[in-house]
Design a protein around this motif. Sequence first.
Motif, PDB file in Angstrom:
ATOM      1  N   PHE A 236       0.903  -1.221   0.115  1.00 55.74           N
ATOM      2  CA  PHE A 236       0.081  -0.040  -0.051  1.00 55.74           C
ATOM      3  C   PHE A 236       1.003   1.386  -0.145  1.00 55.74           C
ATOM      4  O   PHE A 236       1.931   1.154   0.464  1.00 55.74           O
ATOM      5  CB  PHE A 236      -0.896  -0.011   1.352  1.00 55.74           C
ATOM      6  CG  PHE A 236      -1.911  -1.171   1.201  1.00 55.74           C
ATOM      7  CD1 PHE A 236      -3.085  -1.077   0.399  1.00 55.74           C
ATOM      8  CD2 PHE A 236      -1.662  -2.336   2.060  1.00 55.74           C
ATOM      9  CE1 PHE A 236      -4.050  -2.141   0.437  1.00 55.74           C
ATOM     10  CE2 PHE A 236      -2.562  -3.102   2.207  1.00 55.74           C
ATOM     11  CZ  PHE A 236      -3.650  -3.277   1.165  1.00 55.74           C
ATOM     12  N   ILE A 237       0.383   2.236  -0.634  1.00 55.49           N
ATOM     13  CA  ILE A 237       0.955   3.653  -0.641  1.00 55.49           C
ATOM     14  C   ILE A 237      -0.033   4.441   0.547  1.00 55.49           C
ATOM     15  O   ILE A 237      -1.017   4.740  -0.206  1.00 55.49           O
ATOM     16  CB  ILE A 237       1.196   4.154  -1.975  1.00 55.49           C
ATOM     17  CG1 ILE A 237       2.110   3.255  -2.747  1.00 55.49           C
ATOM     18  CG2 ILE A 237       1.726   5.345  -1.699  1.00 55.49           C
ATOM     19  CD1 ILE A 237       2.362   3.781  -4.357  1.00 55.49           C
ATOM     20  N   ASP A 238       0.686   5.112   1.233  1.00 57.83           N
ATOM     21  CA  ASP A 238      -0.152   5.593   2.331  1.00 57.83           C
ATOM     22  C   ASP A 238      -0.483   7.316   1.827  1.00 57.83           C
ATOM     23  O   ASP A 238       0.305   7.845   1.388  1.00 57.83           O
ATOM     24  CB  ASP A 238       0.616   5.932   3.654  1.00 57.83           C
ATOM     25  CG  ASP A 238       0.268   7.108   4.490  1.00 57.83           C
ATOM     26  OD1 ASP A 238      -0.812   7.258   4.452  1.00 57.83           O
ATOM     27  OD2 ASP A 238       0.971   7.811   5.183  1.00 57.83           O
ATOM     28  N   PRO A 239      -1.893   7.589   1.262  1.00 61.04           N
ATOM     29  CA  PRO A 239      -2.360   8.701   0.934  1.00 61.04           C
ATOM     30  C   PRO A 239      -2.157   9.911   1.760  1.00 61.04           C
ATOM     31  O   PRO A 239      -2.042  10.838   1.278  1.00 61.04           O
ATOM     32  CB  PRO A 239      -3.673   8.376   0.466  1.00 61.04           C
ATOM     33  CG  PRO A 239      -4.241   7.444   1.479  1.00 61.04           C
ATOM     34  CD  PRO A 239      -2.920   6.574   1.643  1.00 61.04           C
ATOM     35  N   HIS A 240      -2.204   9.833   3.109  1.00 60.99           N
ATOM     36  CA  HIS A 240      -2.103  10.885   4.061  1.00 60.99           C
ATOM     37  C   HIS A 240      -2.150  10.320   5.511  1.00 60.99           C
ATOM     38  O   HIS A 240      -2.758   9.405   5.943  1.00 60.99           O
ATOM     39  CB  HIS A 240      -3.276  11.859   4.059  1.00 60.99           C
ATOM     40  CG  HIS A 240      -3.249  12.853   5.053  1.00 60.99           C
ATOM     41  ND1 HIS A 240      -2.197  13.707   4.796  1.00 60.99           N
ATOM     42  CD2 HIS A 240      -3.743  13.013   6.038  1.00 60.99           C
ATOM     43  CE1 HIS A 240      -2.250  14.754   5.914  1.00 60.99           C
ATOM     44  NE2 HIS A 240      -3.110  14.204   6.817  1.00 60.99           N
ATOM     45  N   SER A 241      -0.784  10.508   6.184  1.00 59.23           N
ATOM     46  CA  SER A 241      -0.614  10.306   7.413  1.00 59.23           C
ATOM     47  C   SER A 241       0.455  11.177   8.301  1.00 59.23           C
ATOM     48  O   SER A 241       0.814  12.210   7.551  1.00 59.23           O
ATOM     49  CB  SER A 241      -0.403   8.927   7.888  1.00 59.23           C
ATOM     50  OG  SER A 241       0.912   8.686   7.617  1.00 59.23           O
ATOM     51  N   HIS A 242       0.618  11.040   9.551  1.00 56.42           N
ATOM     52  CA  HIS A 242       1.726  12.061  10.071  1.00 56.42           C
ATOM     53  C   HIS A 242       2.825  10.935  10.570  1.00 56.42           C
ATOM     54  O   HIS A 242       3.019  10.644  11.668  1.00 56.42           O
ATOM     55  CB  HIS A 242       1.290  12.957  10.962  1.00 56.42           C
ATOM     56  CG  HIS A 242      -0.010  13.613  10.585  1.00 56.42           C
ATOM     57  ND1 HIS A 242       0.468  15.085  10.081  1.00 56.42           N
ATOM     58  CD2 HIS A 242      -1.287  13.839  10.631  1.00 56.42           C
ATOM     59  CE1 HIS A 242      -0.489  15.565   9.653  1.00 56.42           C
ATOM     60  NE2 HIS A 242      -1.506  14.991   9.962  1.00 56.42           N
ATOM     61  N   TYR A 243       3.800  10.782   9.382  1.00 58.35           N
ATOM     62  CA  TYR A 243       4.731   9.680   9.823  1.00 58.35           C
ATOM     63  C   TYR A 243       5.765   9.858  10.888  1.00 58.35           C
ATOM     64  O   TYR A 243       5.948   9.229  11.582  1.00 58.35           O
ATOM     65  CB  TYR A 243       5.571   9.549   8.448  1.00 58.35           C
ATOM     66  CG  TYR A 243       6.909   8.978   8.757  1.00 58.35           C
ATOM     67  CD1 TYR A 243       7.158   7.716   8.791  1.00 58.35           C
ATOM     68  CD2 TYR A 243       8.146   9.863   8.705  1.00 58.35           C
ATOM     69  CE1 TYR A 243       8.540   7.221   9.304  1.00 58.35           C
ATOM     70  CE2 TYR A 243       9.481   9.244   9.189  1.00 58.35           C
ATOM     71  CZ  TYR A 243       9.505   8.097   9.403  1.00 58.35           C
ATOM     72  OH  TYR A 243      10.806   7.519   9.706  1.00 58.35           O
ATOM     73  N   PHE A 244       5.990  11.440  11.000  1.00 64.24           N
ATOM     74  CA  PHE A 244       6.917  11.667  12.167  1.00 64.24           C
ATOM     75  C   PHE A 244       6.430  11.333  13.475  1.00 64.24           C
ATOM     76  O   PHE A 244       7.213  10.832  14.390  1.00 64.24           O
ATOM     77  CB  PHE A 244       7.092  13.344  12.079  1.00 64.24           C
ATOM     78  CG  PHE A 244       8.419  13.520  12.933  1.00 64.24           C
ATOM     79  CD1 PHE A 244       9.829  13.382  12.424  1.00 64.24           C
ATOM     80  CD2 PHE A 244       8.270  14.050  14.159  1.00 64.24           C
ATOM     81  CE1 PHE A 244      10.776  13.944  13.229  1.00 64.24           C
ATOM     82  CE2 PHE A 244       9.475  14.427  15.035  1.00 64.24           C
ATOM     83  CZ  PHE A 244      10.712  14.246  14.444  1.00 64.24           C
ATOM     84  N   SER A 245       4.949  11.136  13.662  1.00 65.42           N
ATOM     85  CA  SER A 245       4.607  10.927  14.666  1.00 65.42           C
ATOM     86  C   SER A 245       4.752   9.428  15.185  1.00 65.42           C
ATOM     87  O   SER A 245       4.935   8.802  16.408  1.00 65.42           O
ATOM     88  CB  SER A 245       3.015  11.235  15.113  1.00 65.42           C
ATOM     89  OG  SER A 245       2.814  12.364  15.123  1.00 65.42           O
ATOM     90  N   SER A 246       5.042   8.651  14.256  1.00 70.32           N
ATOM     91  CA  SER A 246       5.251   6.941  14.532  1.00 70.32           C
ATOM     92  C   SER A 246       6.602   7.117  15.122  1.00 70.32           C
ATOM     93  O   SER A 246       6.763   5.833  15.602  1.00 70.32           O
ATOM     94  CB  SER A 246       5.244   6.381  13.095  1.00 70.32           C
ATOM     95  OG  SER A 246       6.164   6.836  12.416  1.00 70.32           O
ATOM     96  N   LEU A 247       7.312   8.096  15.253  1.00 73.13           N
ATOM     97  CA  LEU A 247       8.771   7.762  15.924  1.00 73.13           C
ATOM     98  C   LEU A 247       8.832   7.648  17.299  1.00 73.13           C
ATOM     99  O   LEU A 247       9.578   6.902  17.903  1.00 73.13           O
ATOM    100  CB  LEU A 247       9.593   8.970  15.393  1.00 73.13           C
ATOM    101  CG  LEU A 247      10.615   8.779  14.082  1.00 73.13           C
ATOM    102  CD1 LEU A 247       9.596   8.716  12.872  1.00 73.13           C
ATOM    103  CD2 LEU A 247      11.346  10.006  13.895  1.00 73.13           C
TER     104      LEU A 247
END
Length: 461
Positions: free
Chosen positions: A91-102
């Motif tokens: 899957f290609i993520d169309p919108h999220s906040h990747y930095f928060s996953s850190l």
Amino acid sequence: MHKRIAVIGNALLLAFSLGCHSSPDAASTADVIYFGGDIITMNDAQPTAEAVAVKDGEILMVGTRAEIERSHKGTATQMLDLAGKTLLPSFIDPHSHYFSSLTVANQVNVSAPPAGPAQDIPGIVAELKKFRDTHNVPKGELIQAYGYDENVMPNGVGLTRDDLDKDFPDNPVLVGHVSMHGGVLNSAAMKKYGISAATKTPPGGIILRKPGSHQPSGLVMETAWLPIFSNLPKPNAQQEVEWSRAGQMLYAANGITTAHEGATHAAELALMQRAAAGGATIIDVISFPFATDFDAVIEKNPANTWGKYVNHLKIGGAKITLDGSPQGKTAWFTAPYLTGAPGAKDATGEPGSPDEKESGPAGEKKWRGEPTFPEDFVKAFFKKVYDLGLPLNAHANGDAAVDMLLRAHEYAAAGDLTKDRHVTIIHSQFVRADQLDKYVAYKMTPSFFTEHTYFSAIPMS
């Protein structure tokens, strides 16, 4: 390997058009051939296959193992046996906040069922206490949680600082709102981040107050949240790669091989670039610098460098937020919410106290939300991005926010409104039919937040 898997769904037509060759030449010799497992193509004409040949990250052929080996196996080709595992498009993520996953691995999940275990305020407090005790969190250290949604709390009564202070007198506690546009702070966190009765609510922000006073009750949203968000703990130099890889694994474990960082601040982008250079390359990451940091980012990253991957990280375009979220009651509408403003009820079930702002008292029955930024700022930002020829992601939930977005486009694109400028309207949850017509005319793409039809339904008049 993730790129090879990711392109299967997009490369089937290429694979079929190549067909078979009597003997492979250098151009058609595969780097790797996958076989020995269930290969799911997502193509109705050929739903499964025995093998897949890949070269330079692109699919050469999908078919039987015998055909592929005859056409694409060379002396240097790696034969990768799936050993019964399943290979399928990612899957290609169309919108999220990747930095928060850190940092999410170091946080407490207080989402309501089925996304999490906390179905009420005591449940949220219990999860926080369990995390503190099992992790031996020392006094004075910040405890963070994510997933809080007051709309699913019993009787609509939201979490307050008082609910947290009893069990956490010595630790700052920050419970992030499910919208990621704010959070609830206890008294220690209020002190840590400088929020008090004297703190003025900025335009486009929410600081919920206790009944009959200006004393903050805990909830901070939108522009009032941004200074807190920008000062949350970040990994040190030794942790940057480790935390980045851990965050990327959250995506990869769910089949996502391209992650979207939907509102990047300058310091965050610099960290992501350092981590990528240091080997945090499990998946691809696309960053969209936020409007407040755009000038700082463009100064160090000229526009002609955008759109190009470097160590699996690229800057994809600019980002601006025009309003808040419907579940946080900060989305901006032309009609009022039936249930009032954020904090329409406090812990006693009574209407919340007035904020010092005339534009948005908590519990106001005619509350329509408000814009995140003034319209003049929005128009100027659109023009700046358009003039640089960069893609733009614009967050707009309520129909009033979409109206402002369209006006900003008409201002910035005057003379050529229908040119495709790669504008994406993030969420666009309450777009009107007439606005959809303009999306089509202006070649704009909505990125709908379809999950909200399951988790939230915010009534309006």
